[in-house]
Design a protein around this motif. Structure first.
Motif, PDB file in Angstrom:
ATOM      1  N   CYS A   1       1.427  -1.246   0.118  1.00 55.29           N
ATOM      2  CA  CYS A   1      -0.360   0.048   0.118  1.00 55.29           C
ATOM      3  C   CYS A   1       0.351   0.940   0.128  1.00 55.29           C
ATOM      4  CB  CYS A   1      -0.815   0.345   0.984  1.00 55.29           C
ATOM      5  SG  CYS A   1      -2.188  -0.961   1.176  1.00 55.29           S
TER       6      CYS A   1
ATOM      7  N   ALA B   1      -4.496   7.047  -2.648  1.00 58.54           N
ATOM      8  CA  ALA B   1      -3.752   5.648  -2.724  1.00 58.54           C
ATOM      9  C   ALA B   1      -3.138   5.568  -4.020  1.00 58.54           C
ATOM     10  CB  ALA B   1      -5.099   4.339  -2.696  1.00 58.54           C
TER      11      ALA B   1
ATOM     12  N   SER C   1      -3.317   0.293  -3.724  1.00 59.92           N
ATOM     13  CA  SER C   1      -4.102  -0.543  -2.767  1.00 59.92           C
ATOM     14  C   SER C   1      -4.198  -2.151  -2.670  1.00 59.92           C
ATOM     15  CB  SER C   1      -5.324  -0.037  -2.379  1.00 59.92           C
ATOM     16  OG  SER C   1      -5.872   0.365  -4.376  1.00 59.92           O
TER      17      SER C   1
ATOM     18  N   ARG D   1      -3.996  -1.978  -7.855  1.00 52.43           N
ATOM     19  CA  ARG D   1      -3.993  -3.714  -7.415  1.00 52.43           C
ATOM     20  C   ARG D   1      -3.928  -3.915  -8.756  1.00 52.43           C
ATOM     21  NH1 ARG D   1      -9.224  -3.507  -4.227  1.00 52.43           N
ATOM     22  NH2 ARG D   1      -8.403  -2.795  -2.776  1.00 52.43           N
TER      23      ARG D   1
ATOM     24  N   SER E   1      -0.017   5.714  -0.232  1.00 50.71           N
ATOM     25  CA  SER E   1      -0.699   6.970  -0.926  1.00 50.71           C
ATOM     26  C   SER E   1       0.082   7.995  -0.395  1.00 50.71           C
ATOM     27  CB  SER E   1      -1.551   6.735   0.320  1.00 50.71           C
ATOM     28  OG  SER E   1      -1.949   5.807   1.088  1.00 50.71           O
TER      29      SER E   1
END
Lengths: 124, 233
Positions: free
Chosen positions: B12, B19, B22, B205, B14
């Motif tokens: 992850c 983000a 993620s 992702r 951000s």
């Protein structure tokens, strides 16, 4: 050797087909040495693992044989090469007949057309 | 050597509440050339920067050759940034020395051979080269290291088709069973023949990963066509 790939079929299968064409057409001579995977991959512009996989398949089919120390060779079995040549010729014939049938030609008409065909006829 | 060159678990990141990654999961096996494919802003560059230690993830884990990202991993990762990043005033010969000084796995011999095949002289100033030649020099320097992992961020962006072919040819010529190459791009039709497998990335992702030939075999379409379908605006 000329490599052409279409975008909607596996590259591996297309390499196998191209190699068969090179062998049947004599561009890769019976008993001759096959260039290293890396060189073939570079020439065809493809992933070396994909090329390797295709060559392994051709070995499995008996068209290539590999020697642990000196690389890969085209089979020198004339019967195997001839069988590949015939199967490619049949595949071409199927394609041709299919196209002619779509144009409404029967077998007899096709035979006559082929018999009397001379180079340059298509430009008339 | 482990079979997995790079492994990400639930990564992850951000930027000020926005983000970029993620929960990204990914495994890159050794001896593979893989495509990291996604539209602009999908997280490609963020992932690559985390993998070579330029950014730190907020959460999750990333392993290079089984170890954490740090001093040791940097010696194993060769990175091509998505923009030209070499000192403009240097000459080609000086750039080779510059890289050789930074990286102990850099092969001057390999770099020189590749530059010679392009007809680039040691005395040429980097700033006097065309955009295409600058990109080629930067790629040659990146590929002349004996790394475990090559991270190429948009190596084909903004160069002409002949230069693209050269770059892809150089990637194939440098293929090694003991290393892996990650190519991030959205110019898919140009690269798909060179790739073993692809990872589609969206909103930070991985949502699809498969081999190129499997995609073509099962779906009867190119990776490029699949990408256009998946990312239709």
């Amino acid at each position: 050797m000329r490599w052409n790939f279409v975008s909607d079929r596996p590259i591996y299968a297309q390499i196998v087909e191209s190699m068969k064409l090179f062998i049947a057409g004599g561009e890769l001579a019976p008993g001759g040495k096959v260039p290293p995977v890396r060189d073939l991959a570079a020439e065809a512009g493809v992933n070396p693992n994909t090329m390797q996989r295709a060559l392994a398949e051709l070995e499995r089919e008996g068209l290539l044989r590999s020697n642990r120390t000196s690389g890969r060779y085209v089979t020198d079995d004339a019967a195997v090469v001839e069988a590949v040549r015939l199967s490619l010729a049949k595949a071409e014939t199927v394609r041709f007949l299919g196209a002619m049938e779509k144009l409404g030609y029967g077998r007899a008409d096709i035979a006559r057309l082929v018999e009397n065909f001379k180079a340059g006829d298509d430009k008339a | 050597m482990s079979e997995i060159v790079m492994e990400c678990k639930n990564l992850c990141k951000s930027y000020g509440g926005k983000a970029a990654l993620s929960g990204l999961d990914m495994e890159i096996r050794r001896g593979r050339i893989v495509g990291l494919l996604g539209p602009n802003g999908s997280g490609k560059t963020t992932l690559i920067k985390i993998a070579n230690g330029l950014l730190r993830p907020d959460a999750g884990e990333i392993l290079i050759d089984g170890g954490p990202v740090g001093r040791e991993s940097k010696a194993k990762v060769s990175y091509l940034p998505d923009c030209l990043s070499l000192p403009e005033w240097m000459r080609v010969g000086e750039l080779i020395k510059f890289y050789a000084g930074f990286f102990s796995d850099f092969s001057e011999e390999k770099a020189r051979a590749m530059l010679k095949s392009l007809g680039l002289e040691d005395s040429a100033r980097f700033k006097s080269l065309s955009k295409g030649n600058k990109e080629k020099v930067q790629l040659i320097l990146t590929m002349s290291r004996e790394a475990s992992l090559y991270l190429l961020d948009e190596p084909l962006g903004g160069v002409d088709p002949a230069t693209r072919d050269y770059i892809l040819g150089a990637i194939i010529a440098n293929y090694s069973e003991s290393s892996s190459v990650v190519i991030s791009t959205h110019l898919i039709s140009d690269v798909e023949k060179v790739l073993d497998e692809v990872f589609f990335i969206r909103e930070g992702r991985i949502f699809l990963s498969d081999t190129v030939d499997n995609i073509r075999d099962v779906r009867g379409m190119s990776v490029d066509a699949l990408f256009r379908e998946e990312f239709r605006c």
